[in-house]
Write a protein that holds these residues in place. Sequence first.
Motif, mmCIF file in Angstrom:
data_model
loop_
_atom_site.group_PDB
_atom_site.id
_atom_site.type_symbol
_atom_site.label_atom_id
_atom_site.label_comp_id
_atom_site.label_asym_id
_atom_site.label_seq_id
_atom_site.Cartn_x
_atom_site.Cartn_y
_atom_site.Cartn_z
ATOM 1 N N TYR A 188 2.048 3.047 -5.615
ATOM 2 C CA TYR A 188 1.960 4.275 -6.334
ATOM 3 C C TYR A 188 3.265 4.671 -6.987
ATOM 4 C CZ TYR A 188 0.907 8.956 -7.279
ATOM 5 O OH TYR A 188 0.714 10.344 -8.070
ATOM 6 N N THR A 189 4.282 4.832 -6.092
ATOM 7 C CA THR A 189 5.622 5.226 -6.569
ATOM 8 C C THR A 189 6.298 4.076 -7.671
ATOM 9 O OG1 THR A 189 6.020 6.307 -4.447
ATOM 10 C CG2 THR A 189 7.938 5.955 -5.828
ATOM 11 N N ALA A 237 4.716 2.131 -9.430
ATOM 12 C CA ALA A 237 4.072 2.085 -10.653
ATOM 13 C C ALA A 237 4.475 3.208 -11.597
ATOM 14 C CB ALA A 237 2.505 2.207 -10.434
ATOM 15 N N TYR A 238 4.586 4.680 -11.020
ATOM 16 C CA TYR A 238 4.924 5.714 -11.875
ATOM 17 C C TYR A 238 6.402 5.618 -12.096
ATOM 18 C CZ TYR A 238 0.302 7.923 -11.532
ATOM 19 O OH TYR A 238 -1.135 8.006 -11.886
ATOM 20 N N ASN A 242 0.828 -1.149 0.016
ATOM 21 C CA ASN A 242 0.004 -0.071 0.017
ATOM 22 C C ASN A 242 0.853 1.518 0.123
ATOM 23 O OD1 ASN A 242 -2.309 1.364 0.103
ATOM 24 N ND2 ASN A 242 -2.550 1.437 2.389
#
Length: 101
Positions: free
Chosen positions: A71-72, A74-75, A67
């Motif tokens: 985000y990081t 994926a980018y 969690n």
Amino acid sequence: MFGLLNVGSLVLGLIALVLPVVNIFLKKNKSWMMFSIISISACAVSLSFQIFYTYHKVTIEDWSALNDTMYTTAYASAALLLITIILNVMTLVVYRGKTAS
């Protein structure tokens, strides 16, 4: 051992980004095509390492780590892929019309 996947991913990602830049600045490089193939391969293996690391986190059910980092991850993965493709296309444009001999 699984922590080395992140280190390997980082090193291979840097290789994927550096090789096309070297190709672009060395305009008379006879092995430019080999460098481009190595660059794209390093990018692919780097992204594979990230997939294996994510799989490991799912297997051990470390949901909080997933969690916090997905985000990081994926980018950063998308940025690595996009920049590697752009740099290799730029290399192709620079060497367009030149033979590999």
